[in-house]
Design an enzyme around this catalytic site. Structure first.
Site, PDB file in Angstrom:
ATOM      1  N   ASN A   1     -35.074 -28.676  22.337  1.00 39.65           N
ATOM      2  CA  ASN A   1     -34.934 -29.924  22.682  1.00 39.65           C
ATOM      3  C   ASN A   1     -36.060 -30.376  23.781  1.00 39.65           C
ATOM      4  O   ASN A   1     -36.257 -31.186  24.321  1.00 39.65           O
ATOM      5  CB  ASN A   1     -33.527 -30.230  23.577  1.00 39.65           C
ATOM      6  CG  ASN A   1     -33.426 -29.466  25.079  1.00 39.65           C
ATOM      7  OD1 ASN A   1     -34.309 -28.579  25.148  1.00 39.65           O
ATOM      8  ND2 ASN A   1     -32.144 -29.341  25.631  1.00 39.65           N
TER       9      ASN A   1
ATOM     10  N   ASP B   1     -35.504 -19.435  36.079  1.00 41.27           N
ATOM     11  CA  ASP B   1     -34.069 -19.979  36.064  1.00 41.27           C
ATOM     12  C   ASP B   1     -32.900 -19.014  36.385  1.00 41.27           C
ATOM     13  O   ASP B   1     -33.183 -18.001  36.067  1.00 41.27           O
ATOM     14  CB  ASP B   1     -33.922 -21.018  35.425  1.00 41.27           C
ATOM     15  CG  ASP B   1     -34.411 -20.401  33.964  1.00 41.27           C
ATOM     16  OD1 ASP B   1     -34.664 -19.261  33.661  1.00 41.27           O
ATOM     17  OD2 ASP B   1     -34.692 -21.229  32.803  1.00 41.27           O
TER      18      ASP B   1
ATOM     19  N   GLU C   1     -34.064 -30.179  31.229  1.00 42.29           N
ATOM     20  CA  GLU C   1     -33.581 -30.609  30.246  1.00 42.29           C
ATOM     21  C   GLU C   1     -33.813 -32.090  30.052  1.00 42.29           C
ATOM     22  O   GLU C   1     -34.503 -32.697  31.014  1.00 42.29           O
ATOM     23  CB  GLU C   1     -32.029 -31.048  30.155  1.00 42.29           C
ATOM     24  CG  GLU C   1     -31.184 -29.613  30.572  1.00 42.29           C
ATOM     25  CD  GLU C   1     -31.421 -28.582  29.029  1.00 42.29           C
ATOM     26  OE1 GLU C   1     -32.133 -28.514  28.415  1.00 42.29           O
ATOM     27  OE2 GLU C   1     -30.258 -27.991  28.940  1.00 42.29           O
TER      28      GLU C   1
ATOM     29  N   HIS D   1     -37.039 -28.399  26.375  1.00 41.36           N
ATOM     30  CA  HIS D   1     -36.830 -27.918  27.828  1.00 41.36           C
ATOM     31  C   HIS D   1     -37.983 -27.110  28.207  1.00 41.36           C
ATOM     32  O   HIS D   1     -38.214 -26.048  27.403  1.00 41.36           O
ATOM     33  CB  HIS D   1     -35.600 -27.638  28.108  1.00 41.36           C
ATOM     34  CG  HIS D   1     -34.792 -26.423  27.729  1.00 41.36           C
ATOM     35  ND1 HIS D   1     -33.672 -26.120  27.734  1.00 41.36           N
ATOM     36  CD2 HIS D   1     -35.428 -25.100  27.389  1.00 41.36           C
ATOM     37  CE1 HIS D   1     -33.428 -25.004  27.144  1.00 41.36           C
ATOM     38  NE2 HIS D   1     -34.590 -24.585  27.094  1.00 41.36           N
TER      39      HIS D   1
HETATM   40  P1  PGA Z   1     -35.413 -18.543  23.592  1.00 39.61           P
HETATM   41  O1  PGA Z   1     -35.266 -19.724  24.503  1.00 39.61           O
HETATM   42  O2  PGA Z   1     -36.657 -17.689  23.562  1.00 39.61           O
HETATM   43  O3  PGA Z   1     -34.294 -17.821  23.493  1.00 39.61           O
HETATM   44  O4  PGA Z   1     -35.576 -19.443  22.204  1.00 39.61           O
HETATM   45  C1  PGA Z   1     -36.433 -20.325  25.129  1.00 39.61           C
HETATM   46  C2  PGA Z   1     -36.030 -21.442  25.989  1.00 39.61           C
HETATM   47  O5  PGA Z   1     -35.020 -21.961  26.016  1.00 39.61           O
HETATM   48  O6  PGA Z   1     -36.612 -21.872  26.859  1.00 39.61           O
END
Ligand code: PGA
Length: 242
Positions: free
Chosen positions: A136, A67, A143, A138
């Site tokens: 959440n 992404d 999302e 994702h």
């Molecule tokens: P993080 O993000 O490794 O910074 O917790 C993971 C994500 O949002 O997929």
């Protein structure tokens, strides 16, 4: 889904970093799917360490990042292109021309998303995909929604994601949109490794592993894939019942 609970993020980084190195040793022209965020850092450090020790070379490897933010200059330190340079690509011997990113500033998002998925296919598909998980649920920036997404697309970020990632944006407001591989694009990877550490991920991990397959927890779609390994620390695994 194979779930492994290791003692801490350093132990996970070693094991998962070695999985990526072993894949490249078996297949020097492997196609790797990569992720950003805090979670993959120990994995990337392990890969860099083994490359520096000349135990593995990434010269023939192709990568696709999951992404990218929209409306953020690529040279901004918070762009995922900058992140990958700083945290991995500048520390291994990869050819930057073989590293592929979505362009969050494109004028034609539909053409670009289609081209990104087509390029993954043209390269033979992703051999090994690294994922984190959002609080959440994702994966990438897919999302919670009423339906699972398929191909790469532009997404409006949720308040939960904005709250989690805003801490990294001190000079400019955090972007509200991003481009992301869809859940379908992710599930087309031949093998997937997801890492989650810390108690903030425990609810999402439980929903992913033990909940119904439900687009309200996009990561639960991984239950449909035949070759998924989940690496957790004890805090992220705390709510699992088995
Ligand atoms: P993080 O993000 O490794 O910074 O917790 C993971 C994500 O949002 O997929």
């Amino acid at each position: 889904m194979n779930v492994f609970v290791l003692k801490d993020e350093a132990a996970i980084g070693k094991v998962v970093g070695d999985l990526f190195c072993d894949k490249v040793l078996q297949k020097p022209n492997a196609v790797l799917g990569l992720a950003t965020g805090a979670t993959p850092l120990p994995t990337y450090q392990r890969m860099a360490k083994r490359c520096k020790a000349r135990e593995v070379s990434f010269k023939g490897v192709t990568t696709f990042n999951l992404d990218e933010y929209c409306d953020l200059p690529v040279e901004h330190p918070n762009s995922y292109r900058s992140f990958m340079r700083a945290e991995l690509f500048d520390n291994i011997d990869i050819d930057l021309q073989n590293t592929h990113f979505l362009d969050g500033n494109t004028a034609d998002e539909f053409a670009q998303c289609a081209a990104f998925d087509a390029l993954i296919e043209e390269k033979g598909g992703i051999d090994l995909q690294l994922l984190g998980i959002g609080r959440n649920g994702h994966i990438g920036f897919n999302e919670p929604a009423n339906a699972f997404t398929d191909g790469t697309f532009k997404v409006e970020l949720t308040p939960s994601t904005i709250a989690a990632n805003s801490i990294y944006f001190t000079d400019v407001p955090m972007p509200r949109y991003a481009m992301t591989m869809g859940v379908g694009s992710i599930l087309r990877a031949k093998e997937i490794v997801l890492v989650a550490t810390g108690s903030a991920k425990a609810e999402a991990v439980k929903a992913m592993v033990e909940g119904a397959i439900d687009p309200q927890c996009p990561a639960s779609a991984l239950q449909k894939h035949e070759n998924v390994a989940i690496y957790l620390d004890p805090a992220a695994a705390a709510l699992l019942s088995r």
